[in-house]
Design a protein around this motif. Structure first.
Motif, PDB file in Angstrom:
ATOM      1  N   PRO A  20       6.274  32.769  -7.572  1.00  0.00           N
ATOM      2  CA  PRO A  20       6.649  32.027  -6.355  1.00  0.00           C
ATOM      3  C   PRO A  20       6.344  32.815  -5.097  1.00  0.00           C
ATOM      4  O   PRO A  20       6.324  34.045  -5.117  1.00  0.00           O
ATOM      5  CB  PRO A  20       8.151  31.819  -6.535  1.00  0.00           C
ATOM      6  CG  PRO A  20       8.593  32.964  -7.369  1.00  0.00           C
ATOM      7  CD  PRO A  20       7.464  33.237  -8.314  1.00  0.00           C
ATOM      8  N   ASN A  21       6.107  32.107  -4.010  1.00  0.00           N
ATOM      9  CA  ASN A  21       5.744  32.746  -2.746  1.00  0.00           C
ATOM     10  C   ASN A  21       6.723  32.378  -1.642  1.00  0.00           C
ATOM     11  O   ASN A  21       7.641  31.580  -1.831  1.00  0.00           O
ATOM     12  CB  ASN A  21       4.310  32.381  -2.353  1.00  0.00           C
ATOM     13  CG  ASN A  21       4.111  30.871  -2.254  1.00  0.00           C
ATOM     14  OD1 ASN A  21       5.061  30.107  -2.089  1.00  0.00           O
ATOM     15  ND2 ASN A  21       2.866  30.439  -2.367  1.00  0.00           N
ATOM     16  N   SER A  22       6.534  32.974  -0.474  1.00  0.00           N
ATOM     17  CA  SER A  22       7.469  32.789   0.636  1.00  0.00           C
ATOM     18  C   SER A  22       7.512  31.352   1.136  1.00  0.00           C
ATOM     19  O   SER A  22       8.493  30.932   1.762  1.00  0.00           O
ATOM     20  CB  SER A  22       7.100  33.727   1.793  1.00  0.00           C
ATOM     21  OG  SER A  22       5.779  33.482   2.239  1.00  0.00           O
ATOM     22  N   GLU A  23       6.443  30.598   0.886  1.00  0.00           N
ATOM     23  CA  GLU A  23       6.421  29.193   1.309  1.00  0.00           C
ATOM     24  C   GLU A  23       7.490  28.382   0.596  1.00  0.00           C
ATOM     25  O   GLU A  23       7.989  27.384   1.123  1.00  0.00           O
ATOM     26  CB  GLU A  23       5.039  28.600   1.029  1.00  0.00           C
ATOM     27  CG  GLU A  23       4.861  27.181   1.541  1.00  0.00           C
ATOM     28  CD  GLU A  23       3.444  26.687   1.336  1.00  0.00           C
ATOM     29  OE1 GLU A  23       3.081  25.688   1.992  1.00  0.00           O
ATOM     30  OE2 GLU A  23       2.697  27.272   0.524  1.00  0.00           O
ATOM     31  N   ARG A  32      12.169  27.855 -13.618  1.00  0.00           N
ATOM     32  CA  ARG A  32      11.192  28.945 -13.621  1.00  0.00           C
ATOM     33  C   ARG A  32      11.051  29.684 -12.302  1.00  0.00           C
ATOM     34  O   ARG A  32      10.197  30.559 -12.169  1.00  0.00           O
ATOM     35  CB  ARG A  32       9.818  28.390 -14.038  1.00  0.00           C
ATOM     36  CG  ARG A  32       9.845  27.750 -15.426  1.00  0.00           C
ATOM     37  CD  ARG A  32       8.510  27.195 -15.823  1.00  0.00           C
ATOM     38  NE  ARG A  32       8.565  26.617 -17.157  1.00  0.00           N
ATOM     39  CZ  ARG A  32       7.530  26.048 -17.775  1.00  0.00           C
ATOM     40  NH1 ARG A  32       6.356  26.010 -17.181  1.00  0.00           N
ATOM     41  NH2 ARG A  32       7.663  25.537 -18.984  1.00  0.00           N
ATOM     42  N   VAL A  33      11.868  29.320 -11.323  1.00  0.00           N
ATOM     43  CA  VAL A  33      11.844  29.985 -10.019  1.00  0.00           C
ATOM     44  C   VAL A  33      13.295  30.251  -9.624  1.00  0.00           C
ATOM     45  O   VAL A  33      14.178  29.445  -9.915  1.00  0.00           O
ATOM     46  CB  VAL A  33      11.166  29.100  -8.943  1.00  0.00           C
ATOM     47  CG1 VAL A  33      11.121  29.831  -7.594  1.00  0.00           C
ATOM     48  CG2 VAL A  33       9.765  28.706  -9.384  1.00  0.00           C
ATOM     49  N   ILE A  39      19.379  33.781  -5.649  1.00  0.00           N
ATOM     50  CA  ILE A  39      20.274  34.893  -5.941  1.00  0.00           C
ATOM     51  C   ILE A  39      19.477  36.194  -5.883  1.00  0.00           C
ATOM     52  O   ILE A  39      18.447  36.326  -6.551  1.00  0.00           O
ATOM     53  CB  ILE A  39      20.929  34.723  -7.327  1.00  0.00           C
ATOM     54  CG1 ILE A  39      21.742  33.413  -7.340  1.00  0.00           C
ATOM     55  CG2 ILE A  39      21.819  35.912  -7.663  1.00  0.00           C
ATOM     56  CD1 ILE A  39      22.307  33.070  -8.693  1.00  0.00           C
ATOM     57  N   ALA A  40      19.941  37.128  -5.080  1.00  0.00           N
ATOM     58  CA  ALA A  40      19.227  38.386  -4.903  1.00  0.00           C
ATOM     59  C   ALA A  40      19.090  39.119  -6.226  1.00  0.00           C
ATOM     60  O   ALA A  40      19.999  39.110  -7.070  1.00  0.00           O
ATOM     61  CB  ALA A  40      19.971  39.267  -3.892  1.00  0.00           C
ATOM     62  N   ASP A  41      17.922  39.741  -6.416  1.00  0.00           N
ATOM     63  CA  ASP A  41      17.644  40.603  -7.579  1.00  0.00           C
ATOM     64  C   ASP A  41      17.632  39.846  -8.912  1.00  0.00           C
ATOM     65  O   ASP A  41      17.732  40.473  -9.965  1.00  0.00           O
ATOM     66  CB  ASP A  41      18.650  41.757  -7.665  1.00  0.00           C
ATOM     67  CG  ASP A  41      18.648  42.610  -6.399  1.00  0.00           C
ATOM     68  OD1 ASP A  41      17.553  42.821  -5.859  1.00  0.00           O
ATOM     69  OD2 ASP A  41      19.736  43.033  -5.972  1.00  0.00           O
ATOM     70  N   LEU A  42      17.525  38.539  -8.853  1.00  0.00           N
ATOM     71  CA  LEU A  42      17.391  37.750 -10.084  1.00  0.00           C
ATOM     72  C   LEU A  42      15.901  37.460 -10.271  1.00  0.00           C
ATOM     73  O   LEU A  42      15.322  36.657  -9.555  1.00  0.00           O
ATOM     74  CB  LEU A  42      18.184  36.451  -9.978  1.00  0.00           C
ATOM     75  CG  LEU A  42      18.258  35.572 -11.229  1.00  0.00           C
ATOM     76  CD1 LEU A  42      18.951  36.316 -12.370  1.00  0.00           C
ATOM     77  CD2 LEU A  42      19.004  34.278 -10.935  1.00  0.00           C
ATOM     78  N   ASN A  43      15.292  38.144 -11.219  1.00  0.00           N
ATOM     79  CA  ASN A  43      13.842  38.109 -11.353  1.00  0.00           C
ATOM     80  C   ASN A  43      13.375  37.043 -12.341  1.00  0.00           C
ATOM     81  O   ASN A  43      13.969  36.869 -13.403  1.00  0.00           O
ATOM     82  CB  ASN A  43      13.322  39.472 -11.812  1.00  0.00           C
ATOM     83  CG  ASN A  43      13.569  40.549 -10.780  1.00  0.00           C
ATOM     84  OD1 ASN A  43      13.438  40.309  -9.588  1.00  0.00           O
ATOM     85  ND2 ASN A  43      13.936  41.735 -11.231  1.00  0.00           N
ATOM     86  N   PHE A  44      12.302  36.361 -11.980  1.00  0.00           N
ATOM     87  CA  PHE A  44      11.629  35.402 -12.844  1.00  0.00           C
ATOM     88  C   PHE A  44      10.179  35.846 -13.001  1.00  0.00           C
ATOM     89  O   PHE A  44       9.641  36.532 -12.139  1.00  0.00           O
ATOM     90  CB  PHE A  44      11.670  33.996 -12.228  1.00  0.00           C
ATOM     91  CG  PHE A  44      12.979  33.277 -12.399  1.00  0.00           C
ATOM     92  CD1 PHE A  44      13.089  32.225 -13.288  1.00  0.00           C
ATOM     93  CD2 PHE A  44      14.099  33.656 -11.677  1.00  0.00           C
ATOM     94  CE1 PHE A  44      14.294  31.558 -13.450  1.00  0.00           C
ATOM     95  CE2 PHE A  44      15.307  32.998 -11.828  1.00  0.00           C
ATOM     96  CZ  PHE A  44      15.403  31.941 -12.719  1.00  0.00           C
ATOM     97  N   PRO A  45       9.520  35.467 -14.094  1.00  0.00           N
ATOM     98  CA  PRO A  45       8.107  35.825 -14.254  1.00  0.00           C
ATOM     99  C   PRO A  45       7.253  35.239 -13.136  1.00  0.00           C
ATOM    100  O   PRO A  45       7.497  34.128 -12.662  1.00  0.00           O
ATOM    101  CB  PRO A  45       7.734  35.205 -15.609  1.00  0.00           C
ATOM    102  CG  PRO A  45       9.034  35.031 -16.329  1.00  0.00           C
ATOM    103  CD  PRO A  45      10.052  34.753 -15.273  1.00  0.00           C
TER     104      PRO A  45
END
Length: 284
Positions: free
Chosen positions: A27-30, A245-246, A265-271
């Protein structure tokens, strides 16, 4: 459109096999929330923002031990009615198991198959006015009467959209759907489309389509990153969409479909997914 043609189209979109390639990372900033924008939040332990949603049930306030007469394969969704009955959707076995509030097994609803009331692609369930159990079944809703102690099959309702997730408020059915092959994206310049749809009950007439899909140049990226689940909170007039997925959640007004907030949610990582553009043709 048959399965072979579907495969050919997706294979073409996914192809990226020469040296004239450019790529973007998703995912990107958009698409992700930005705490500098209005009504967007990054939630962490130091955040002053909070989203409080009440999904409590009067008759179901503590964990229950289910007394099985049948093994549960994979719990996909759960609903509880005012009688205290617990409806458990088993998407692996394609059936709904019904339990008493004390955990005793009551009955099974549905079975694997293609006929009326039978399930093949059940992914979500919802209760309507404590009288109907609705089971999503891809392009169908299986409707069961739960207004009395005896539960019975009502009818199958066919839709033109591929149903991913459902929820209800006091009056309406809400469907989360995104189908890249039927969205119009393959034949347009649009980078987004609506992913949420509001239907009347019992007529099942479409009243409103809303909710911005993931934004990308690639229909494949949009399809993959728009998958998710929805929850209706009629008390607060909000529909909550949570992406599969995001790291993103969105709140929409149940009454008019307008987006109220966007959060992650901060620091919650997705592929991450790489979007590759080859000779102007985006893929993933």
């Amino acid at each position: 459109m048959n399965k072979f043609l579907t495969f050919i189209i997706l294979s073409f979109l996914l192809c990226s096999c020469n040296n004239k390639s450019q790529s973007k990372i998703h995912p990107n900033s958009e698409n992700l929330p930005d705490s500098q924008r209005e009504n967007e939040h990054i939630i962490d332990e130091n955040s002053n923002s909070s989203i409080v949603l009440d999904f409590s049930y009067d008759n179901y306030r503590s964990p229950k031990s289910f007394n099985n007469v049948e093994n549960i394969g994979s719990i996909k969704d759960v609903e509880v009615d005012k009688r205290g009955r617990i409806f458990v959707l088993d998407d692996r076995q394609q059936k709904v198991l019904v339990y008493h509030s004390n955990g005793d097994f009551l009955q099974t609803i549905g079975r694997r198959g293609q006929g009326p009331g039978e399930l093949s692609y059940a992914k979500s369930i919802a209760l309507y006015q404590d009288s109907l159990l609705l089971i999503s079944n891809r392009y169908r809703i299986e409707e069961y009467d739960i207004s009395s102690d005896s539960i019975s099959f009502n009818r199958t309702v066919n839709f033109e959209i591929n149903i991913k997730s459902i929820c209800t408020d006091n009056e309406m059915l809400y469907i989360h759907n995104f189908d890249v092959l039927n969205s119009g994206l393959l034949n347009s310049e649009s980078r987004k489309t609506n992913m949420l749809h509001k239907f009347t009950i019992p007529e099942y007439e479409n009243q409103l389509s809303f909710g911005e899909s993931y934004i990308s140049d690639s229909p494949v990226i949009i399809d993959r990153l728009t998958q998710g689940e929805i929850i209706c909170d009629s008390q607060n007039d909000v529909l909550v969409y949570v992406s599969d997925r995001v790291n993103i959640m969105k709140g929409y007004s149940l009454s008019n479909g307008k987006q109220i907030w966007k959060s992650s949610i901060a620091d919650l990582n997705f592929p991450e997914i790489e979007e590759i553009v080859t000779d102007g043709n985006p893929g993933a």
